[in-house]
Design an enzyme around this catalytic site. Structure first.
Site, PDB file in Angstrom:
ATOM      1  N   HIS A  71      -6.539  12.777  17.074  1.00  0.00           N
ATOM      2  CA  HIS A  71      -7.186  13.944  16.554  1.00  0.00           C
ATOM      3  C   HIS A  71      -8.166  13.917  15.621  1.00  0.00           C
ATOM      4  O   HIS A  71      -8.596  14.266  15.083  1.00  0.00           O
ATOM      5  CB  HIS A  71      -5.937  15.406  16.677  1.00  0.00           C
ATOM      6  CG  HIS A  71      -5.332  15.711  18.337  1.00  0.00           C
ATOM      7  ND1 HIS A  71      -5.881  16.628  18.941  1.00  0.00           N
ATOM      8  CD2 HIS A  71      -4.660  15.255  17.840  1.00  0.00           C
ATOM      9  CE1 HIS A  71      -4.918  16.699  19.836  1.00  0.00           C
ATOM     10  NE2 HIS A  71      -3.817  15.703  19.311  1.00  0.00           N
ATOM     11  N   GLU A  85       4.943  -3.687   0.155  1.00  0.00           N
ATOM     12  CA  GLU A  85       5.853  -3.730  -1.180  1.00  0.00           C
ATOM     13  C   GLU A  85       6.281  -5.224  -1.049  1.00  0.00           C
ATOM     14  O   GLU A  85       6.059  -6.300  -1.834  1.00  0.00           O
ATOM     15  CB  GLU A  85       6.960  -3.434  -0.976  1.00  0.00           C
ATOM     16  CG  GLU A  85       6.485  -1.725  -1.827  1.00  0.00           C
ATOM     17  CD  GLU A  85       7.719  -0.797  -1.724  1.00  0.00           C
ATOM     18  OE1 GLU A  85       9.050  -1.285  -2.876  1.00  0.00           O
ATOM     19  OE2 GLU A  85       8.106   0.391  -1.147  1.00  0.00           O
ATOM     20  N   LYS A 124       5.843   2.115 -13.720  1.00  0.00           N
ATOM     21  CA  LYS A 124       7.693   3.216 -13.548  1.00  0.00           C
ATOM     22  C   LYS A 124       7.189   3.400 -14.974  1.00  0.00           C
ATOM     23  O   LYS A 124       8.245   4.364 -15.769  1.00  0.00           O
ATOM     24  CB  LYS A 124       8.510   1.971 -13.253  1.00  0.00           C
ATOM     25  CG  LYS A 124       8.271   2.985 -11.707  1.00  0.00           C
ATOM     26  CD  LYS A 124       9.866   3.151 -10.745  1.00  0.00           C
ATOM     27  CE  LYS A 124      10.157   2.903  -9.422  1.00  0.00           C
ATOM     28  NZ  LYS A 124      11.131   2.459  -8.451  1.00  0.00           N
TER      29      LYS A 124
HETATM   30  C1  F6R Z   1      12.157  -0.640  -4.489  1.00  0.00           C
HETATM   31  C2  F6R Z   1      11.203   0.568  -3.499  1.00  0.00           C
HETATM   32  C3  F6R Z   1      10.501   1.601  -4.108  1.00  0.00           C
HETATM   33  C4  F6R Z   1      12.163   2.077  -4.518  1.00  0.00           C
HETATM   34  C5  F6R Z   1      11.464   3.922  -4.816  1.00  0.00           C
HETATM   35  C6  F6R Z   1      12.023   4.480  -5.707  1.00  0.00           C
HETATM   36  O1  F6R Z   1      12.324  -1.776  -3.424  1.00  0.00           O
HETATM   37  O2  F6R Z   1      11.636   0.078  -2.381  1.00  0.00           O
HETATM   38  O3  F6R Z   1      10.001   2.068  -2.906  1.00  0.00           O
HETATM   39  O4  F6R Z   1      12.465   2.546  -4.044  1.00  0.00           O
HETATM   40  O5  F6R Z   1      10.691   3.558  -6.253  1.00  0.00           O
HETATM   41  O6  F6R Z   1      13.363   4.070  -6.358  1.00  0.00           O
HETATM   42  P1  F6R Z   1      15.210   4.526  -6.633  1.00  0.00           P
HETATM   43  O7  F6R Z   1      14.835   3.664  -4.602  1.00  0.00           O
HETATM   44  O8  F6R Z   1      15.382   3.839  -7.036  1.00  0.00           O
HETATM   45  O9  F6R Z   1      15.104   6.037  -6.049  1.00  0.00           O
END
Ligand code: F6R
Length: 623
Positions: A522, A506, A616
């Protein structure tokens, strides 16, 4: 006063000598030959009565011109007069002697005609320099040239020349034209990429011309191989990396920073990457500030849970399920690993929709979501509500906070503006506070204090202004640059390895993987061989810390040894800290810094995660 004739003569068939050339050669008082070029093989009956001298004998030639005509023989395999021949022509002109060309056969022109490649405008490079550096520099300088290229090659060195041309210019149309006793003919036509294996010189070839298609119309950015060649050429000309970046940026469409890094890579001078990792410039949205704020976040989260009183339904829980994704799930992994040796109840992290069948009314389900709007987490939370599980939410708001309010379940709400993964201090330490409030673990205060002081003292060494010589994070970023990180951890350092992998993805915008010991031994341990070359691009980091089980420590060393025996780049990464909690915090801090420095090396802003946001959005549109 005599005349200097420049007479084009054939290298192969004698009957290609023109009648005018033949007459001139018979009439002159002196023949001048270029170095390495013998007097021509003339047709039967045509006598070469005049004596011959080499072109470098300028004094004798000018003296001969005072009383008679002189012919300079220009071999058809040359692109034009050599440097000494041009010197002689200049001296003759300056001496007031007439210079008269008598054109003859020309391999370059014949080759152009035979090649079928655009011949209205072309660049003739003559013979390539013998010195590899000079040759590379010349080819790099013409790599972007859109006109047809013509190169004269010695048949004996043809395979090498073709391979070198392919390396510098890429796969382009090619015609191989040779001159032999049979005359001049095109012997091969195809692409540079295939030629090296297919064109073999024959002993009767006297000369060879390679006609190569020009560079294609630029399509925005240069290809990396071309950029690398141009960077190398400029460095070899003595330019600094910065100056090469300045010159090439507009031409190539690549950012200066990228060119600078390439220059460092080309020279192998990775030390100079030092100043790249020290710069905050690509970190436009301040990810490094969040990394530095880790101790502050932990303190705040700990304070939030200090007076947490859980309802009796929660207190009776005999299992804990933490529902979350990505940056909001890793805190669960870390918390579970920190208390694994002491907690009398199972703590599991659930990264999926719905709930496993075993989650019942004695399972405390903690919905952990920074945004409060992550659909998988909400799905699990809603399923838990239907199943009558005791619930708790950790979030900054969103639907998760609203549901907690609606259902009257405990809500640990915090306010910290960042990306979810940058709020790891809250999302991790708050869970420890909840587990403590649940009575699932003893007092973690001392371990937390150890961790916090470590974060502060070590954090100063890892910060961007700390020199690379004592900055482990910057050193590791340099070691990882250009490679795919694989992070290996055991016990409490297993979720830390996972955190590193996620942060490399990320923040660093790169491929990364993690492996957990002993499981890795393993399976992954036997997957080192294919595809060929893949292992050369890896850099495997072994996280080590105090208190690892002796068998795991031995495994770690032996596993690393086997990888190193296979020539895989490995680094041991000791993580300080006596307690597991301190190690988890220090490990997260180190990995977070490394991921930001790696992003800096790649010229990437660590904060935006464009593809995750797109996914998303598309998922929400696909409802
Ligand atoms: C973004 C990040 C992502 C979010 C994940 C879930 O910085 O680290 O991995 O954590 O998409 O979103 P949240 O944390 O808002 O539930």
């Amino acid at each position: 006063m005599g005349t200097l004739y420049i007479v084009g003569v054939p290298a192969g068939r004698a009957d290609e000598l023109t009648l005018r050339a033949q007459r001139t050669l018979e009439e002159v008082a002196l023949l001048v030959t270029e170095e390495g070029t013998p007097a021509p093989d003339l047709p039967v009956g045509c006598g070469l009565a005049a004596p011959s001298v080499p072109v470098t004998d300028t004094e004798a030639i000018l003296a001969a011109l005072e009383t008679g005509d002189v012919a300079l023989l220009l071999d058809e395999r040359r692109a034009g007069p050599s440097v000494p021949a041009s010197g002689l022509i200049r001296a003759a002109l300056e001496g007031g002697f007439p210079v008269v060309p008598v054109p003859g056969p020309s391999l370059p022109v014949t080759a152009l005609i035979l090649s079928g490649l655009p011949a209205d405008s072309f660049i003739c490079l003559g013979s390539l320099p013998a010195q590899p550096d000079e040759r590379q520099a010349l080819l790099a300088a013409v790599a972007g040239e859109r006109r047809t290229l013509l190169i004269l090659a010695s048949p004996a060195h043809l395979p090498d020349t073709l391979a070198c041309l392919y390396g510098a210019l890429g796969d382009r149309p090619l015609a191989v034209v040779v001159v032999s006793g049979e005359g001049t003919e095109m012997v091969w036509r195809g692409r540079l990429g295939q030629a090296a294996g297919q064109v073999a010189a024959r002993p009767d070839w006297l000369g060879c011309a390679l006609v190569i298609g020009g560079a294609r119309q630029p399509t925005g950015r240069w290809e990396k191989a071309r950029l690398r060649a141009e960077v190398r050429a400029r460095l070899e000309q003595g330019l600094s990396a910065r100056e090469a970046g300045r010159q090439l940026s507009a031409l190539s469409g690549w950012p200066r920073r990228e060119i600078y890094r390439l220059a460092m890579e080309v020279t192998g001078n990775m030390d100079n990457l030092d100043d790249v990792t020290a710069q905050r410039e690509p970190d436009r949205e301040g990810m490094l500030n969040h990394v530095a704020a880790l101790p502050h976040q932990c303190r705040q989260a700990w304070a939030l849970t200090r007076d947490l009183k859980l309802p009796p339904h929660h207190q009776r829980a005999n299992k804990v399920l933490i529902a979350g994704m990505g940056g909001s799930a890793i805190g669960g992994d870390l918390a579970a690993a920190v208390v694994a040796d002491s907690a009398p109840l199972p703590i599991l992290v659930h990264r999926d929709y719905g709930l496993p069948a075993w989650a019942d009314e004695h399972t405390l389900v903690i919905g952990s979501s920074y945004s409060g709007d992550t659909e998988e987490t909400l799905s699990a939370f809603e399923a838990a509500h239907e199943r009558g599980c005791p619930l708790l939410a950790v979030t900054t708001g969103g639907r998760l906070a609203r549901l907690a309010g609606e259902w009257g379940v405990p809500l640990l709400s915090f306010h910290y503006r960042s990306m979810p993964r940058a709020a790891v201090g809250y999302l991790f330490v708050s869970l420890l506070g909840i587990l403590q409030a649940l009575g699932a673990v003893g007092d973690l205060e001392a371990d937390l204090q150890e961790g916090l002081s470590l974060l502060e003292s070590w954090g100063a060494e890892l910060a961007p202004d700390s020199p690379v010589a004592r900055n482990r994070a910057r050193q590791l970023a340099q070691a990882l640059y250009g490679r795919v990180p694989v992070v290996v951890g055991a016990e409490v350092l297993a979720p830390v390895a996972r955190r590193w992998k996620c942060q490399f993805n990320e923040n660093g915008k790169g491929w990364a993987y993690f492996e957990v010991l002993p499981e890795m031994d393993h399976n992954a341990l036997s997957g080192l061989h294919f595809p060929a070359g893949a292992a050369d691009r890896l850099c495997v980091l072994f996280l080590t810390g105090q208190g690892l089980q002796p068998r795991n420590r031995l495994r770690l060393d032996l596993t690393r040894q086997i990888l190193e025996e296979q020539g895989i780049a490995c680094h041991a990464v000791p993580v300080p800290g006596r307690s597991k909690l301190a190690q988890a915090l220090a490990g997260v801090q180190l990995g977070d810094y490394v991921s930001c420095y790696l992003a800096a090396l790649y010229g990437a802003d660590p904060t935006p995660i464009a593809e995750i946001a797109t996914l998303k959005r598309r998922m929400s549109e696909g409802r």
